[in-house]
Write a protein that holds these residues in place. Sequence first.
Motif, PDB file in Angstrom:
ATOM      1  N   LYS A 161     -12.976  -3.408  10.417  1.00 16.77           N
ATOM      2  CA  LYS A 161     -13.207  -2.942   9.052  1.00 16.77           C
ATOM      3  C   LYS A 161     -11.883  -2.634   8.355  1.00 16.77           C
ATOM      4  O   LYS A 161     -11.653  -3.018   7.206  1.00 16.77           O
ATOM      5  CB  LYS A 161     -14.097  -1.685   9.076  1.00 16.77           C
ATOM      6  N   ALA A 162     -10.999  -1.937   9.068  1.00 19.56           N
ATOM      7  CA  ALA A 162      -9.682  -1.626   8.506  1.00 19.56           C
ATOM      8  C   ALA A 162      -8.895  -2.903   8.253  1.00 19.56           C
ATOM      9  O   ALA A 162      -8.222  -3.046   7.222  1.00 19.56           O
ATOM     10  CB  ALA A 162      -8.910  -0.710   9.454  1.00 19.56           C
ATOM     11  N   LEU A 163      -8.975  -3.854   9.181  1.00 14.98           N
ATOM     12  CA  LEU A 163      -8.285  -5.143   9.030  1.00 14.98           C
ATOM     13  C   LEU A 163      -8.807  -5.869   7.801  1.00 14.98           C
ATOM     14  O   LEU A 163      -8.028  -6.407   6.997  1.00 14.98           O
ATOM     15  CB  LEU A 163      -8.504  -5.983  10.288  1.00 14.98           C
ATOM     16  N   HIS A 164     -10.121  -5.891   7.634  1.00 17.76           N
ATOM     17  CA  HIS A 164     -10.757  -6.511   6.467  1.00 17.76           C
ATOM     18  C   HIS A 164     -10.211  -5.894   5.177  1.00 17.76           C
ATOM     19  O   HIS A 164      -9.835  -6.599   4.228  1.00 17.76           O
ATOM     20  CB  HIS A 164     -12.276  -6.317   6.566  1.00 17.76           C
ATOM     21  N   ASN A 165     -10.139  -4.566   5.141  1.00 13.77           N
ATOM     22  CA  ASN A 165      -9.675  -3.865   3.933  1.00 13.77           C
ATOM     23  C   ASN A 165      -8.227  -4.187   3.603  1.00 13.77           C
ATOM     24  O   ASN A 165      -7.882  -4.451   2.450  1.00 13.77           O
ATOM     25  CB  ASN A 165      -9.837  -2.352   4.118  1.00 13.77           C
ATOM     26  N   VAL A 166      -7.360  -4.150   4.615  1.00 14.13           N
ATOM     27  CA  VAL A 166      -5.925  -4.394   4.386  1.00 14.13           C
ATOM     28  C   VAL A 166      -5.694  -5.817   3.876  1.00 14.13           C
ATOM     29  O   VAL A 166      -4.941  -6.038   2.922  1.00 14.13           O
ATOM     30  CB  VAL A 166      -5.114  -4.145   5.680  1.00 14.13           C
ATOM     31  N   ILE A 195      -0.690 -10.258  12.018  1.00 11.02           N
ATOM     32  CA  ILE A 195       0.347  -9.319  11.566  1.00 11.02           C
ATOM     33  C   ILE A 195      -0.298  -7.987  11.163  1.00 11.02           C
ATOM     34  O   ILE A 195       0.120  -6.915  11.604  1.00 11.02           O
ATOM     35  CB  ILE A 195       1.132  -9.888  10.359  1.00 11.02           C
ATOM     36  N   ALA A 196      -1.340  -8.079  10.329  1.00 12.18           N
ATOM     37  CA  ALA A 196      -2.023  -6.870   9.862  1.00 12.18           C
ATOM     38  C   ALA A 196      -2.646  -6.106  11.030  1.00 12.18           C
ATOM     39  O   ALA A 196      -2.611  -4.868  11.061  1.00 12.18           O
ATOM     40  CB  ALA A 196      -3.099  -7.245   8.844  1.00 12.18           C
ATOM     41  N   GLY A 197      -3.183  -6.835  11.999  1.00 11.22           N
ATOM     42  CA  GLY A 197      -3.782  -6.202  13.172  1.00 11.22           C
ATOM     43  C   GLY A 197      -2.780  -5.389  13.965  1.00 11.22           C
ATOM     44  O   GLY A 197      -3.049  -4.243  14.362  1.00 11.22           O
ATOM     45  N   LYS A 201      -1.964   2.994  12.505  1.00  9.99           N
ATOM     46  CA  LYS A 201      -3.273   3.688  12.529  1.00  9.99           C
ATOM     47  C   LYS A 201      -3.639   4.207  11.141  1.00  9.99           C
ATOM     48  O   LYS A 201      -4.267   5.267  10.989  1.00  9.99           O
ATOM     49  CB  LYS A 201      -3.256   4.837  13.539  1.00  9.99           C
ATOM     50  N   ASP A 202      -3.248   3.451  10.123  1.00  9.72           N
ATOM     51  CA  ASP A 202      -3.472   3.874   8.742  1.00  9.72           C
ATOM     52  C   ASP A 202      -3.497   2.624   7.862  1.00  9.72           C
ATOM     53  O   ASP A 202      -2.556   1.825   7.894  1.00  9.72           O
ATOM     54  CB  ASP A 202      -2.337   4.813   8.310  1.00  9.72           C
TER      55      ASP A 202
END
Length: 351
Positions: free
Chosen positions: A149-154, A174-176, A183-184
């Motif tokens: 979910k965080a990866l999707h958002n970034v 890279i984003a992962g 952690k943000d």
Amino acid sequence: MEKNNKATNGSRSVAGRAKDRIDSVDPYGFERSDDFDYESYEELMSEYLAVLTRRAIKWSKYLKGGAGVQRNVKLKRYVRKGIPNEHRALIWMVASGAQEQMEKYPGHYQSMLQAQHDGKLLETICTDLNRTFPDNVHFRKTSNPCMQKALHNVLLAYGHHNPAVGYCQGMNFIAGYLLIIAKDEEKSFWLMEALFSRILPDYYTPDMLGLKTDQEVLGELVKAKVPSVWQTMMEHDVMWTLVVSRWFICLYIDILPTETVLRIWDCLFYEGSKILFRVALTLIHHHQALIQEAKSLPDVCQAFKQITRGPFVEECHTFMEKIFNEPGSLSMATLTKLRVTCRDRLVAERS
């Protein structure tokens, strides 16, 4: 016979004890492979942990000094010797200029996340989510929290922030990695922005001209510094794209061990893209005899896979010392000059 059995059982129990002490998942959430050598790893880490402890004490004193984090010779030396994981996000943010940008544009990340979403961008990102680190426990849908979910958002926020690029191959990895360390979401977004806009411009664009240029630049550097390997590449008509494109596009993710990649990134965020060349040149220079043994194009490709494995790259502290010594001098002025020449050549070939 009995003695031999005891010896065998003894050796098995050593491996078993090592496995019991070392988790099957590394500190970053990546599952260890079935053939992972637990004994060798334990031996390696027993030495490296002493290094990490010394560095952690020095970093703690440095950060408590009251002067704040400032780019200078001392910080550069500290970065080259490795940033403790608990301080990585802070140092990456400051060294890359990401912290300054985040403070300059408060709320920008959230506004990009809440923008009207482009359907095609959304679809492309969603397609790649399940392909991102399937061997990492944090990116599984069953994880709580699940980093997908965080990866999707970034990725979505960056796609709207830079619509000329949107989303392209390699960005998800890279984003992962940034999310695993920072952690943000917001910090990961601004670190991505620093990488793609300033440190590695034109790498992650539709035509990937910056990436292709740097692969050609590496060829020129090998020709000057390791001519025997360059000759082997010419003899077997091997294009640099074939053997090093993943090194550059993934910034050594899934090419080198995780701890080694993070040490490389420490320097990448502080010193810029020349670190990628130092790593590549060290790998090639150190294994030039192996590469020269190649008798065909498949042999060359196999050799380039082989040189990214084993103790030489696993012993990350020693490896990082090597990258600043083995390739010799490598100035940004030299890289800039070669980039102009190689880019002009690529553009001429396309037109």
